[in-house]
Design a protein around this motif. Structure first.
Motif, PDB file in Angstrom:
ATOM      1  N   MET A   1      56.716  49.143  26.536  1.00  0.00           N
ATOM      2  CA  MET A   1      56.368  48.305  27.682  1.00  0.00           C
ATOM      3  C   MET A   1      54.954  47.759  27.516  1.00  0.00           C
ATOM      4  O   MET A   1      54.070  48.453  27.049  1.00  0.00           O
ATOM      5  N   LYS A   2      54.830  46.509  27.903  1.00  0.00           N
ATOM      6  CA  LYS A   2      53.533  45.843  27.758  1.00  0.00           C
ATOM      7  C   LYS A   2      52.922  45.631  29.148  1.00  0.00           C
ATOM      8  O   LYS A   2      53.612  45.235  30.073  1.00  0.00           O
ATOM      9  N   ALA A   3      51.624  45.924  29.285  1.00  0.00           N
ATOM     10  CA  ALA A   3      50.919  45.645  30.545  1.00  0.00           C
ATOM     11  C   ALA A   3      50.126  44.355  30.375  1.00  0.00           C
ATOM     12  O   ALA A   3      49.504  44.132  29.337  1.00  0.00           O
ATOM     13  N   ARG A   4      50.195  43.506  31.385  1.00  0.00           N
ATOM     14  CA  ARG A   4      49.591  42.176  31.274  1.00  0.00           C
ATOM     15  C   ARG A   4      48.523  41.950  32.338  1.00  0.00           C
ATOM     16  O   ARG A   4      48.678  42.374  33.480  1.00  0.00           O
ATOM     17  N   CYS A   5      47.473  41.276  31.945  1.00  0.00           N
ATOM     18  CA  CYS A   5      46.383  40.975  32.875  1.00  0.00           C
ATOM     19  C   CYS A   5      45.975  39.514  32.719  1.00  0.00           C
ATOM     20  O   CYS A   5      45.686  39.064  31.608  1.00  0.00           O
ATOM     21  N   LEU A   6      46.011  38.797  33.826  1.00  0.00           N
ATOM     22  CA  LEU A   6      45.524  37.420  33.816  1.00  0.00           C
ATOM     23  C   LEU A   6      44.034  37.474  34.168  1.00  0.00           C
ATOM     24  O   LEU A   6      43.668  37.711  35.314  1.00  0.00           O
ATOM     25  N   VAL A   7      43.215  37.274  33.154  1.00  0.00           N
ATOM     26  CA  VAL A   7      41.774  37.467  33.296  1.00  0.00           C
ATOM     27  C   VAL A   7      41.128  36.381  34.172  1.00  0.00           C
ATOM     28  O   VAL A   7      41.478  35.203  34.047  1.00  0.00           O
ATOM     29  N   CYS A   8      40.219  36.799  35.014  1.00  0.00           N
ATOM     30  CA  CYS A   8      39.395  35.919  35.879  1.00  0.00           C
ATOM     31  C   CYS A   8      40.111  35.373  37.109  1.00  0.00           C
ATOM     32  O   CYS A   8      39.456  34.828  37.993  1.00  0.00           O
ATOM     33  N   CYS A   9      41.441  35.489  37.144  1.00  0.00           N
ATOM     34  CA  CYS A   9      42.173  34.907  38.265  1.00  0.00           C
ATOM     35  C   CYS A   9      42.802  36.019  39.090  1.00  0.00           C
ATOM     36  O   CYS A   9      43.875  36.507  38.760  1.00  0.00           O
ATOM     37  N   ASP A  10      42.117  36.450  40.115  1.00  0.00           N
ATOM     38  CA  ASP A  10      42.589  37.521  40.980  1.00  0.00           C
ATOM     39  C   ASP A  10      42.164  37.158  42.407  1.00  0.00           C
ATOM     40  O   ASP A  10      41.045  37.451  42.821  1.00  0.00           O
ATOM     41  N   PRO A  11      43.066  36.475  43.141  1.00  0.00           N
ATOM     42  CA  PRO A  11      42.694  35.949  44.459  1.00  0.00           C
ATOM     43  C   PRO A  11      42.124  37.014  45.397  1.00  0.00           C
ATOM     44  O   PRO A  11      41.187  36.736  46.145  1.00  0.00           O
ATOM     45  N   ALA A  12      42.666  38.254  45.351  1.00  0.00           N
ATOM     46  CA  ALA A  12      42.178  39.313  46.249  1.00  0.00           C
ATOM     47  C   ALA A  12      40.728  39.658  45.913  1.00  0.00           C
ATOM     48  O   ALA A  12      39.893  39.805  46.803  1.00  0.00           O
ATOM     49  N   GLU A  13      40.427  39.773  44.624  1.00  0.00           N
ATOM     50  CA  GLU A  13      39.055  40.101  44.214  1.00  0.00           C
ATOM     51  C   GLU A  13      38.109  38.940  44.519  1.00  0.00           C
ATOM     52  O   GLU A  13      36.958  39.143  44.886  1.00  0.00           O
ATOM     53  N   VAL A  14      38.600  37.724  44.351  1.00  0.00           N
ATOM     54  CA  VAL A  14      37.795  36.541  44.668  1.00  0.00           C
ATOM     55  C   VAL A  14      37.387  36.577  46.139  1.00  0.00           C
ATOM     56  O   VAL A  14      36.237  36.339  46.489  1.00  0.00           O
ATOM     57  N   ASP A  15      38.362  36.927  47.017  1.00  0.00           N
ATOM     58  CA  ASP A  15      38.080  36.986  48.452  1.00  0.00           C
ATOM     59  C   ASP A  15      37.145  38.140  48.806  1.00  0.00           C
ATOM     60  O   ASP A  15      36.291  38.011  49.674  1.00  0.00           O
ATOM     61  N   HIS A  16      37.315  39.285  48.126  1.00  0.00           N
ATOM     62  CA  HIS A  16      36.498  40.460  48.433  1.00  0.00           C
ATOM     63  C   HIS A  16      35.084  40.364  47.890  1.00  0.00           C
ATOM     64  O   HIS A  16      34.167  40.977  48.415  1.00  0.00           O
ATOM     65  N   HIS A  17      34.924  39.645  46.783  1.00  0.00           N
ATOM     66  CA  HIS A  17      33.622  39.609  46.113  1.00  0.00           C
ATOM     67  C   HIS A  17      33.181  38.172  45.818  1.00  0.00           C
ATOM     68  O   HIS A  17      33.220  37.741  44.668  1.00  0.00           O
TER      69      HIS A  17
END
Ligand SMILES: [Zn+2]
Length: 125
Positions: free
Chosen positions: A1-17
């Motif tokens: 199984m592969k875990a995937r991360c879309l770097v720099c694009c995280d709407p929740a983190e953008v809103d929190h920070h």
């Protein structure tokens, strides 16, 4: 199984920070997180540690969108550029700094993955 991360694009983190967001030349925030701010150490690496702890996970994939490479005028980037004695007013220098930041992110993230779980496959797309 592969875990995937879309770097720099995280709407929740953008809103929190809002302070982790990239900034354009006028200081206006973009809906993308900066690789030179706390985002990588506070979000990406802990995510990677959790993913690597799952025995079913045998590979990590980081998708780096074009947004990640854009020149950024956030406090962290300005500080890094000043420390490196780079001319922050030269757009070409600023763009190169953006590409170098992505290259550094890849190198550091691959090294971190190797430290967390030796032999783990890491891909950047
Ligand atoms: Zn920045």
């Amino acid at each position: 199984m592969k875990a995937r991360c879309l770097v720099c694009c995280d709407p929740a983190e953008v809103d929190h920070h809002p302070d982790w967001q990239q900034r354009d030349v006028t200081g206006k925030p973009r809906r993308a997180l900066c690789l030179n701010g706390p985002y990588v150490a506070k979000v990406v690496w802990p995510w990677m540690t959790r993913a690597a702890a799952d025995p079913a996970c045998d590979a990590l994939e980081f998708e780096i969108p074009a947004e990640a490479c854009k020149p950024c005028w956030c406090d962290a980037c300005m500080l890094h550029m000043a420390e490196a004695k780079l001319n922050v007013n030269d757009l070409v220098v600023h763009q190169q700094f953006g590409f170098n930041s992505v290259a550094r992110f890849r190198k550091e993230t691959a090294a971190y993955a190797e430290a967390v779980r030796p032999g783990m496959k890491v891909r950047f797309t």
